[in-house]
Design an enzyme around this catalytic site. Structure first.
Site, PDB file in Angstrom:
ATOM      1  CE  LYS A  60      32.408  83.031  11.543  1.00  0.00           C
ATOM      2  NZ  LYS A  60      33.546  82.447  12.886  1.00  0.00           N
ATOM      3  CG  ASN A  84      35.689  79.528  18.450  1.00  0.00           C
ATOM      4  OD1 ASN A  84      35.898  79.748  17.441  1.00  0.00           O
ATOM      5  ND2 ASN A  84      35.655  80.511  18.736  1.00  0.00           N
ATOM      6  CB  ILE A  86      34.416  79.024  13.424  1.00  0.00           C
ATOM      7  CG1 ILE A  86      33.759  78.487  14.864  1.00  0.00           C
ATOM      8  CG2 ILE A  86      33.848  78.673  11.980  1.00  0.00           C
ATOM      9  CD1 ILE A  86      33.456  77.365  15.128  1.00  0.00           C
ATOM     10  CG  LEU A  88      38.188  83.993  11.111  1.00  0.00           C
ATOM     11  CD1 LEU A  88      38.835  85.226  10.159  1.00  0.00           C
ATOM     12  CD2 LEU A  88      36.755  84.829  11.374  1.00  0.00           C
ATOM     13  CG  ASN A 146      38.088  89.093  13.800  1.00  0.00           C
ATOM     14  OD1 ASN A 146      38.981  89.503  14.534  1.00  0.00           O
ATOM     15  ND2 ASN A 146      37.342  88.424  13.450  1.00  0.00           N
ATOM     16  CB  CYS A 149      40.508  85.882  13.733  1.00  0.00           C
ATOM     17  SG  CYS A 149      39.524  84.119  14.308  1.00  0.00           S
ATOM     18  CG  ASN A 212      38.160  87.590  19.076  1.00  0.00           C
ATOM     19  OD1 ASN A 212      37.843  86.666  19.447  1.00  0.00           O
ATOM     20  ND2 ASN A 212      38.229  88.074  17.856  1.00  0.00           N
TER      21      ASN A 212
HETATM   22  C1  FMN Z   1      31.385  80.178  18.132  1.00  0.00           C
HETATM   23  C2  FMN Z   1      32.461  81.345  18.174  1.00  0.00           C
HETATM   24  C3  FMN Z   1      32.991  82.363  16.314  1.00  0.00           C
HETATM   25  C4  FMN Z   1      33.144  83.386  16.694  1.00  0.00           C
HETATM   26  N1  FMN Z   1      33.906  83.620  15.556  1.00  0.00           N
HETATM   27  C5  FMN Z   1      33.927  85.180  15.657  1.00  0.00           C
HETATM   28  C6  FMN Z   1      34.418  86.349  14.708  1.00  0.00           C
HETATM   29  O1  FMN Z   1      33.752  85.184  13.371  1.00  0.00           O
HETATM   30  N2  FMN Z   1      34.570  87.409  13.978  1.00  0.00           N
HETATM   31  C7  FMN Z   1      34.658  87.979  15.360  1.00  0.00           C
HETATM   32  O2  FMN Z   1      35.793  88.743  15.456  1.00  0.00           O
HETATM   33  N3  FMN Z   1      34.704  86.901  16.906  1.00  0.00           N
HETATM   34  C8  FMN Z   1      34.552  85.668  16.946  1.00  0.00           C
HETATM   35  N4  FMN Z   1      33.777  85.169  18.047  1.00  0.00           N
HETATM   36  C9  FMN Z   1      33.771  86.237  19.412  1.00  0.00           C
HETATM   37  C10 FMN Z   1      33.231  86.414  19.487  1.00  0.00           C
HETATM   38  O3  FMN Z   1      32.747  87.482  18.826  1.00  0.00           O
HETATM   39  C11 FMN Z   1      33.515  87.137  21.447  1.00  0.00           C
HETATM   40  O4  FMN Z   1      34.492  88.115  21.304  1.00  0.00           O
HETATM   41  C12 FMN Z   1      34.099  86.222  22.127  1.00  0.00           C
HETATM   42  O5  FMN Z   1      33.068  84.880  21.878  1.00  0.00           O
HETATM   43  C13 FMN Z   1      34.165  86.766  23.899  1.00  0.00           C
HETATM   44  O6  FMN Z   1      32.013  86.858  24.184  1.00  0.00           O
HETATM   45  P1  FMN Z   1      32.039  85.718  24.961  1.00  0.00           P
HETATM   46  O7  FMN Z   1      32.296  86.080  26.069  1.00  0.00           O
HETATM   47  O8  FMN Z   1      30.458  86.378  25.267  1.00  0.00           O
HETATM   48  O9  FMN Z   1      31.455  84.556  24.257  1.00  0.00           O
HETATM   49  C14 FMN Z   1      33.890  84.040  17.790  1.00  0.00           C
HETATM   50  C15 FMN Z   1      33.280  83.704  19.023  1.00  0.00           C
HETATM   51  C16 FMN Z   1      32.686  81.864  19.204  1.00  0.00           C
HETATM   52  C17 FMN Z   1      32.472  81.506  20.471  1.00  0.00           C
END
Ligand code: FMN
Ligand code: FAD
Ligand code: FAD
Ligand code: FMN
Ligand code: FES
Ligand code: FES
Lengths: 304, 278, 304, 278
Positions: A60, A84, A86, A88, A146, A149, A212
Site C-alpha cells: 500500500k 475506488n 480510498i 491513500l 506512486n 494516485c 494506475n
Molecule cells: C482498492 C484499491 C486501492 C489502490 N491503492 C493504490 C495505492 O495505494 N497506490 C497505488 O499506486 N495504486 C493503488 N491502486 C491501483 C492499483 O495498484 C492498480 O494500479 C490499478 O488498480 C489497476 O490494476 P487492476 O485493474 O489490476 O486493479 C489501488 C487500486 C485499488 C482497486
C-alpha cells in the site's frame, strides 16, 4: 490454459531489474494486498499460502505522514470493474519503517515499497529513511514511486502529469537506492504517457509501472448524484485492460523502457498480453481483492 | 476486534447442496466445502460465483452454521450478486473464503445477554444463541411480517416482532413493532446490567446502541460495509470510530469492518459519520 | 425501468441548442448509424422504424476528400466493449452534399453532420459548403466537429488535444452556421478535458460532445501481436461508461457548457446517468450497432 | 449486390424450439419468431442473447431454412458467442435481426450450376439447392470426416467429400479429399460454362475462384468478415475489391460484407488483400 509458443519464460525465476534481482515477474499491485502482511494465515487446498510464486508484493502506498483516507463509501462495483476512492489511507513512513518493514522481513515477503508525496524532496527523504536501514532488509527489493494516485487532493494525479515533476521525484529518490530498484508508477490519465516515461527513465528509474487507475465516475440513479463522496474515483479491473495494454505498448515502442504492466489482469491470459508487448513483469490489483490466490494462480499457470 | 480469528482463513470451492427460501424473503444456502470448517458466531465469509457470472468483488455473508463439511448462510436478494446467487442450483460451484473477521464473544459470567437481530442480521446471533444461550439470556428477532420470519430457525426461545402483524402462520406468536422496542418493552434498564448484542440494518444498530447507553449497558454491534476484499488489504470497508485519545486512532479514525470488525463496541463507533444507505 | 423522481424531462420533445431547435435528446452517435440512411427498411413489432423517438442522427464523419479507411480487421470484440479502427472510411464532402444530404432530407431524418479535417480552414470550407445549400434542408440541424478520432494517421486524435487547435476549428466553422448548432466532439485521451471544452465554447461552440473512443489495444495471444493492424483502436461500449461520465462531469462542473453525453450507453439507466450530471442530450454508439432499435428503445423508456 | 433485399429487415425476438447437434461438429438451431419470415438463399441474420449473456456485437449466421414462423440455422462452436448460443435450451430467448444482405441468384437458363459448400458454409447453398436445383446442377459438400457431415440435410443428390475417410455411417458414400478437388475430379472445364457458387472457409473460396477462373466460368462466393452491425452502418466488415476503374471504387476499394455482400463475384475480390484468420 495452453501456453503459446512464444512464451518461454519462467515467471517464478529471478530476473534483474536495475541493480537488483527480483524473485519473480508476477507481483501484487499497490493497495490491493495491504502492506503484504495479511496473507500468512490464509490457505487453500492448492496453495500453502497466497505468496506462492509471487515475485514481489508492492505495498500500500506510504506517505510522509499517516493519512486517514477518504470518507465512505470508498468502493463502487461496476459491471466490468470497480471504482475506488480510498484516498491513500496509510500509517505513514515512520510507522512503516519501524513496525511494518521488520515484519515483512521476518516473514520473508519480497517487498517493493510504494511511496507517495506532494513534493520531490519528500521522496528523497522517504527513500533516505529506507536506505538508512537497508542493510537489515534482504527481502526489500525496491521502491515504486506512486506518481499517479487520483484519489488525493494535493499531489496525486495532477502531480504526476508533468514530465518535470516526474523527473524531479525520480531524481530525488535515486541516490538513496544504490542497490535497490526504482520504479515510477505513472498515470494513464494523460494524452501521452511516453514523455512521462521518458522523463522517469532519463532521471534514473529502472522501470515504469503502468498503469494506475483511470478516472471514472458512477451515478446513483435514485439520487441523481455521484455515488462516491469525491464524485470521481479510480477505475480498475477487467474494463481497463485494453487501456493499460495501449499505454504499455506506447511506452515500450516509444521509449523502450522496462515496463511492469498493470491494469485489469484477472487471468493468466491477461497477464500474457502484457508480456507479449514486452513487459518485464506484471502486477495484479483488483483480482487480488476478489481472491487472495489470484496472483499465485497466475504465477503458477504461466510457469513453464 | 472481539473474539478474533478462530483458526486459519480458508479459500475453498463449495458445491451448492440446497439454496431455498425458508421465508418469503430469506434464502438459506447450504454449501458443501468438502472439508470441515469451524467458525465463531459473527464471523463471515466472502462468496463468489465462477465463470461468466463471477463478480468483480466477492460478497460478504455471515455464517449461520457449520455442520461437518457443510456451511450455511441466510440471505436476502437485494442486488445483482444476491440475485445471481439465488439462481445457483444444487451442484453449482460457489467460492468460499472464510471464516473472516472477529466474532461476538461468549457470554460474560456476570450479566445476562440480550440479543437483537433484524432480518438478515440473524445468522451471527442465531449461531451465538445455539452455542452459548443460558436461561437468563433473551433473544429477539425482527421481521417484516409473519411470512418474512424464518420460523424454523427460531424455535429455541426466540421472541419475534414484526413491522406488520400479518401472514402469521397458525400457532406462531409475534409482537407488533420494532425489535428494539420489544426488548425495551420487556426489559427495564434498572434491572441491572445486560450485554446487548445486535446485528441487522443500521437503524436497528443505532437504536440498540442508544437503548444500551441509556442503561449504561455494554453493547456490541455487527456492522455492514461495502467490501472489496474481506481480508483487510484494501481499506475499502472502513467504519468511522470516535477518537480514543490514543495516538494512532487520532490520525486513523477508521477501522476495517472486515478484519477489525465486523463486531464493534457500540460506543466506539462514530454514529454520525457512519452513514449507510439504509 | 422505474424512472427516478428527478427525471421530469420528455426526451422526445424539441429543445433549444444554440440557434436551433432539435427534435429530441436521444441521438445516435457518429459512425454507429452510417449516414442515417440505413434504417428505413427495418422494422420490429414494437417500432415502426429505428428512427422512432430519435432526436438526431449524427452522421458518419465526413472529410474533405473520400477516405478508404483502414485495412481489416477493423473490429475486435472485448468482454465489456469493442475496439474499432475504421479509419474514417467515408464518401467525402462532395458526394455527401450532392447525394446523401438530399436523401436525408427526403426521408426526414433529423441530421447532425459530423466533419473531420486536418486543418482548421478545411472545417471552414466544409461548413461553407453546407451553408450554401442550407436553405433546402429543414432536417439538417447542425454540425459536430470530430476533433477526436483516434484512428487516422494525420489530424485525428493528436489534432484535437490542443486548446488552440480546438478553438481554431470551431472558429473556422462558426460563421457558416448562423442558424445551425455547432458541437465540438472532444477526445477523452487527455489529462484534462475541461480546457478543451472551454476553448471550444469560447470560440463559439453551442455544445460539447463527449466522449469519443478511448485508446485501447488487444493482443492476439496465439501470435503475441496486436490484433488490429494499427496496433491500437478506439475503445467503446459499456466499459467506457464511467470514464465518459467523469469527463462529462468535469466539463459541466468546470466549464458549465452544454454537453451531449456519449460513451457506453446501452440502457436507459446509462443514459439517465449523463442527464443526472447535467447533459442536455446523449448519443448511443456501440449499442446501436448491436441492435438497430437500441436508441429508439432508450428514447421510449425515458419518455414521461 | 447479388439478389438484393427480399422484403424488409426485421428485428424480432425468437424462442428456441430446438438447438441440437446434427453431426459431431454442427448444431442446428430452430427459432420460433412468432411470425412468418421469408428469405433468399445466402441471406443471413444477426443473432444475440439477452440479459447478462448478451454479446457486445450480435453474431452473423446464414439462414438455413424458414418454415412458417420457424427459422433455422446451422453452426459450429468456435468461440464465446457460439459457445453461449449452444447452451440455450428450448424456450430461451434469442434476438433475431434479418434477413440481411444479398443472396445467391436463381440459376441462369444457359448453364448448369456447381455448388461447393464447406462445413458451416452449407446453409446458403442448402437453401439454394432446395429452392432451385435442376437435373444438370451439382452440389458438393466438404466435411472433416464422416461424423462431421450433416447427412440428414444432404439427401437430395449432394456429393460428399471428407478430409479423412473415417466415421462414415453405414451406407453413406464420400470421396476423400477437398471439396473443390472432388468437383474438379468430376467436371472438366472444357464441357462448357458452369456457374460456380461457393461458401465455406476462405481457402475453399480461393480454390473455387481459381478453378472457375481456369475455365473462365463465372463464380460467386459468400465471404465471412467480422461484423459490428450487420446492416451497413459501421463499416467494420469490409471486403477488399479490385479497382474496376469506376471513380467511386478507386477511392473506396472496400465493399461492406453485410450489405453489399456477403455474396460477391469472385473476380471482384482482391484475394491478396483478403487476409482472414483461417
Ligand atoms: C482498492 C484499491 C486501492 C489502490 N491503492 C493504490 C495505492 O495505494 N497506490 C497505488 O499506486 N495504486 C493503488 N491502486 C491501483 C492499483 O495498484 C492498480 O494500479 C490499478 O488498480 C489497476 O490494476 P487492476 O485493474 O489490476 O486493479 C489501488 C487500486 C485499488 C482497486
Ligand atoms: C460482515 C457482513 C455480513 C453480512 N451478512 C449477510 C448475511 O448473512 N445475509 C445477507 O443477506 N446479507 C449479509 N450482508 C450483506 C450482503 O453482503 C449484501 O446484501 C450483498 O453484498 C449485496 O450484494 P448484491 O450484489 O446483491 O447487491 P448490490 O447492491 O448490487 O451490490 C453492489 C455492491 O454493494 C455491496 N453491498 C450492497 N449492499 C451491501 C450491504 N448491506 N453490506 C455490504 N455491502 C453491500 C455489494 O457487496 C457490492 O459490492 C453482510 C454484509 C457484511 C458486510
Ligand atoms: C455472413 C456470415 C454468415 C455466417 N454464417 C454462419 C453459419 O451459418 N454458421 C456458422 O457456424 N457460422 C457462420 N458464420 C460465422 C459466425 O459468424 C462465427 O462463427 C461467429 O461469429 C463466431 O462467434 P464466436 O463468438 O463464437 O467467436 P469468437 O472468435 O469468440 O468471436 C470474436 C469476434 O469475431 C467474430 N468472428 C469470429 N469468427 C468469425 C467468422 N468466421 N466470421 C465472422 N466473424 C467472426 C465474432 O462475430 C466476434 O465478433 C457466418 C459469418 C458471416 C459473416
Ligand atoms: C464502429 C465505430 C465507428 C465510429 N466512427 C466514428 C466517427 O466516424 N466519428 C466519430 O466522431 N466517432 C465515431 N465513433 C465513436 C462513437 O461516435 C462514440 O463516440 C464512441 O463509440 C463512444 O460511444 P459508445 O460507447 O456508445 O460506442 C465510432 C465508434 C464505433 C464503435
Ligand atoms: S474489505 Fe478490504 S479491507 Fe475490508
Ligand atoms: S457489419 Fe457493420 S457495416 Fe457491415
Amino acid at each position: 490454459m495452453q501456453l503459446p509458443d512464444w512464451w518461454q519464460t519462467d515467471p517464478c525465476q529471478r530476473f534483474t531489474l536495475g541493480p537488483r534481482e527480483i524473485p519473480g515477474r508476477i507481483w501484487t499491485a499497490s493497495g490491493c494486498f495491504g502492506y503484504g502482511l495479511s496473507g500468512h494465515d490464509i490457505s487453500s487446498p492448492e496453495f500453502a499460502s497466497p505468496y506462492d510464486g509471487i515475485g514481489a508484493v508492492v505495498t500500500k502506498t506510504v506517505t510522509p505522514q499517516p493519512r486517514a483516507g477518504n470518507p465512505m463509501p470508498r468502493l463502487a462495483e461496476l459491471p466490468c470493474g470497480a471504482l475506488n476512492s480510498i484516498g491513500l489511507q496509510n500509517v505513514g513512513i515512520d510507522h512503516f519503517v519501524s513496525e511494518v518493514l521488520p515484519e515483512l522481513e521476518r516473514l520473508g515477503v519480497p517487498t517493493i515499497v510504494s511511496l507517495a508525496a506532494t513534493r520531490p524532496d519528500e521522496f528523497g527523504e522517504m527513500t533516505r529513511r529506507l536506505h538508512a536501514v537497508a542493510g537489515r532488509y534482504d527481502h526489500w527489493h525496491g521502491v515504486e514511486l506512486n506518481l499517479s494516485c487520483p484519489n488525493v487532493a494535493e499531489g496525486g494525479h495532477d502531480f504526476g502529469r508533468s514530465a518535470e515533476t516526474v523527473a524531479a521525484c525520480v531524481a530525488a529518490a535515486r541516490p538513496h537506492l544504490p542497490d535497490r530498484c526504482l520504479l515510477a508508477k505513472l498515470t494513464p490519465n494523460v494524452g501521452e504517457i511516453a514523455p512521462l516515461a521518458h522523463a522517469a527513465v532519463a532521471a534514473g528509474a529502472d522501470a515504469i509501472a503502468a498503469i494506475n487507475t483511470v478516472i471514472g465516475l458512477e451515478v446513483d440513479l435514485a439520487s441523481g448524484q455521484p455515488l462516491l463522496p469525491r464524485r470521481f474515483g479510480g477505475y480498475s479491473g477487467p474494463a481497463i485492460l485494453p487501456i493499460a495494454l495501449a499505454k504499455v505498448d506506447e511506452i515500450v515502442c516509444e521509449v523502450g523502457a522496462a515496463v511492469v504492466g498493470i491494469g485489469g489482469i484477472a487471468t493468466s491470459e491477461d497477464a500474457l498480453k502484457f508480456f507479449a508487448l514486452g513487459a518485464v513483469a506484471v502486477q495484479v490489483g483488483t483480482a487480488q481483492l476478489r481472491d487472495p490466490f489470484a496472483t499465485a494462480e497466475i504465477a503458477r499457470e504461466l510457469s513453464r | 476486534m472481539n473474539g478474533g480469528q478462530s483458526g486459519n482463513r480458508l479459500r475453498l470451492t463449495g458445491h451448492v447442496l440446497a439454496n431455498t427460501a425458508i421465508s418469503s424473503g430469506l434464502i438459506r444456502l447450504d454449501l458443501d466445502l468438502g472439508r470441515p470448517v469451524s467458525f465463531a458466531p459473527g464471523q463471515f465469509a466472502m462468496l463468489n460465483l465462477t465463470g461468466p457470472d463471477s463478480l468483480v468483488f466477492s460478497r460478504p455473508f455471515s455464517i449461520l452454521a457449520c455442520e461437518e463439511t457443510v456451511v450455511s448462510f441466510l440471505y436476502r436478494v437485494v442486488g445483482r450478486g444476491t440475485a445471481l446467487l439465488a439462481r445457483q442450483e444444487p451442484g453449482c460451484v460457489v467460492t468460499f473464503f472464510g471464516p473472516l473477521g472477529g466474532s461476538f464473544p461468549p457470554p460474560p459470567d456476570d450479566s445476562p445477554v440480550v440479543i437483537l437481530a433484524g432480518g438478515v442480521g440473524l445468522p451471527p446471533l442465531y449461531a451465538w444463541w445455539r452455542r452459548y444461550r443460558r436461561g437468563e439470556d433473551r433473544a429477539y428477532f425482527g421481521g417484516r411480517d409473519g411470512a418474512d420470519v424464518p420460523w424454523s430457525l427460531l424455535e429455541e426461545g426466540w421472541r419475534v416482532s414484526v413491522d406488520r402483524l400479518t401472514n402469521l402462520p397458525p400457532g406462531a406468536e409475534a409482537w407488533e413493532g420494532l425489535v428494539v422496542d420489544y426488548g425495551r418493552h420487556e426489559l427495564t434498564t434498572s434491572d441491572g446490567p445486560r450485554l446487548v448484542l445486535a446485528c441487522g440494518p443500521a437503524p436497528l444498530l443505532r437504536a440498540a446502541a442508544r437503548w444500551a447507553a441509556e442503561g449504561n449497558w455494554p453493547c456490541l454491534v455487527s456492522v455492514e460495509e461495502r467490501m472489496g476484499c474481506g481480508y483487510g488489504v484494501c481499506n475499502g470497508c472502513v467504519v468511522p470510530l470516535l477518537a480514543t485519545g490514543d495516538a494512532t486512532d487520532a490520525v486513523l479514525p477508521y477501522a476495517t469492518c472486515c478484519e477489525e470488525g465486523p463486531v464493534f463496541a457500540a460506543e466506539r463507533i462514530d454514529w454520525d459519520a457512519f452513514a449507510r444507505t439504509e
